[in-house]
Design a protein around this motif. Structure first.
Motif, PDB file in Angstrom:
ATOM      1  N   ASN B   1      81.882   4.004 137.052  1.00 38.72           N
ATOM      2  CA  ASN B   1      80.919   2.901 137.044  1.00 38.72           C
ATOM      3  C   ASN B   1      80.572   2.569 135.607  1.00 38.72           C
ATOM      4  O   ASN B   1      79.848   3.295 134.951  1.00 38.72           O
ATOM      5  N   ALA B   2      81.100   1.446 135.083  1.00 41.97           N
ATOM      6  CA  ALA B   2      80.940   1.140 133.673  1.00 41.97           C
ATOM      7  C   ALA B   2      79.586   0.540 133.371  1.00 41.97           C
ATOM      8  O   ALA B   2      79.112   0.636 132.260  1.00 41.97           O
ATOM      9  N   GLY B   3      78.920  -0.103 134.323  1.00 44.51           N
ATOM     10  CA  GLY B   3      77.632  -0.727 134.054  1.00 44.51           C
ATOM     11  C   GLY B   3      77.807  -2.085 133.409  1.00 44.51           C
ATOM     12  O   GLY B   3      78.512  -2.942 133.913  1.00 44.51           O
ATOM     13  N   VAL B   4      77.176  -2.272 132.232  1.00 46.00           N
ATOM     14  CA  VAL B   4      77.273  -3.517 131.478  1.00 46.00           C
ATOM     15  C   VAL B   4      78.096  -3.236 130.224  1.00 46.00           C
ATOM     16  O   VAL B   4      77.725  -2.370 129.434  1.00 46.00           O
ATOM     17  N   THR B   5      79.183  -3.965 130.064  1.00 41.42           N
ATOM     18  CA  THR B   5      80.093  -3.764 128.947  1.00 41.42           C
ATOM     19  C   THR B   5      80.056  -4.959 128.021  1.00 41.42           C
ATOM     20  O   THR B   5      80.275  -6.094 128.460  1.00 41.42           O
ATOM     21  N   GLN B   6      79.773  -4.711 126.744  1.00 37.24           N
ATOM     22  CA  GLN B   6      79.748  -5.773 125.742  1.00 37.24           C
ATOM     23  C   GLN B   6      80.860  -5.543 124.724  1.00 37.24           C
ATOM     24  O   GLN B   6      81.067  -4.420 124.269  1.00 37.24           O
ATOM     25  N   THR B   7      81.530  -6.619 124.376  1.00 32.76           N
ATOM     26  CA  THR B   7      82.524  -6.568 123.311  1.00 32.76           C
ATOM     27  C   THR B   7      82.414  -7.821 122.454  1.00 32.76           C
ATOM     28  O   THR B   7      82.059  -8.901 122.967  1.00 32.76           O
ATOM     29  N   GLN B  25      79.719  -7.070 133.909  1.00 29.27           N
ATOM     30  CA  GLN B  25      79.059  -6.012 134.675  1.00 29.27           C
ATOM     31  C   GLN B  25      79.795  -5.825 136.002  1.00 29.27           C
ATOM     32  O   GLN B  25      80.325  -6.774 136.580  1.00 29.27           O
ATOM     33  N   ASP B  26      79.794  -4.574 136.459  1.00 27.53           N
ATOM     34  CA  ASP B  26      80.546  -4.242 137.669  1.00 27.53           C
ATOM     35  C   ASP B  26      79.629  -3.802 138.794  1.00 27.53           C
ATOM     36  O   ASP B  26      80.027  -3.044 139.686  1.00 27.53           O
TER      37      ASP B  26
END
Lengths: 114, 112
Positions: B1-7, B25-26
């Motif tokens: 569960n990655a949650g919120v990913t920012q790049t 978000q997943d």
């Protein structure tokens, strides 16, 4: 004007001492209330939240907060601070409605002395 | 569960350049937001979305653009970067908006 106020920009406490961080809000109705913590270089983590019910809420990491309607306050407390609690703490609110977005106070930086 | 990913996590831009900050978000959250964090000012809302296809302006929207074509993604576009946009940017998401938001780890942007 609607606002969230954290009157203390910086607080220093000794490890093992108790802690209270202040938060006041100015809204017509009681909003949803939150406390977040931000460690250096990190995102924000939710500590606890309140909308209704018991006015003393328990959160993660041993933190608690007390809602006082008469004072429009939602102060964060911890009985005994650990060095790992050094971080910045943000009080935030969400007002009921379609937007439901967080409005933040300006934050309180906590330093813990050994 | 990655949650919120920012790049990306870090970015340096020249004045006038454009770029897109990514947020995904997943958790199937409906509510998503973009904030900027500047010293002594807390976090200020730039744009937000209450569901796919629905976006609106926050407190400091000038110079930024957003779209929400899917539930998962909420990119933030800087149209023509200015030094005043030097900041740390956070994306956040929530299921109901009142249950608390989950934050990404942030993007530190410097405009020179």
């Amino acid at each position: 004007a609607q606002s969230v106020t954290q009157p203390d920009i910086h607080i220093t406490v000794s490890e093992g001492a108790s802690l209270e961080l202040r938060c006041n809000y100015s809204y017509g109705a009681t909003p949803y209330l939150f406390w977040y913590v931000q460690s250096p270089g990190q995102g924000l983590q939710l500590l606890l939240k309140y909308f209704s019910g018991d006015t003393l809420v328990q959160g993660i990491k041993g933190f608690e907060a007390e809602f006082k309607r008469s004072q429009s306050s939602f102060n964060l407390r911890k009985p005994s601070v650990h060095w790992s609690d050094a971080a910045e703490y943000f009080c935030a609110v969400v007002v009921s409605g379609s937007a439901r977005q967080l409005t933040f106070g300006s934050g309180t930086q906590l330093t813990v002395l050994p | 569960n990655a949650g919120v990913t920012q790049t990306p996590k870090f970015q340096v831009l020249k004045t006038g350049q454009s770029m897109t900050l990514q947020c995904a978000q997943d958790m199937n959250h409906e509510y998503m937001s973009w904030y900027r964090q500047d010293p002594g000012m807390g976090l200020r809302l730039i744009h937000y979305s209450v569901g796919a296809g629905i976006t609106d302006q926050g407190e400091v929207p000038n110079g930024y653009n957003v779209s929400r074509s899917t539930t998962e993604d909420f990119p933030l576009r800087l149209l023509s970067a200015a030094p005043s946009q030097t900041s740390v940017y956070f994306c956040a998401s929530s299921w109901t908006g009142t249950d608390g938001y989950t934050f990404g780890s942030g993007t530190r942007l410097t405009v020179v």
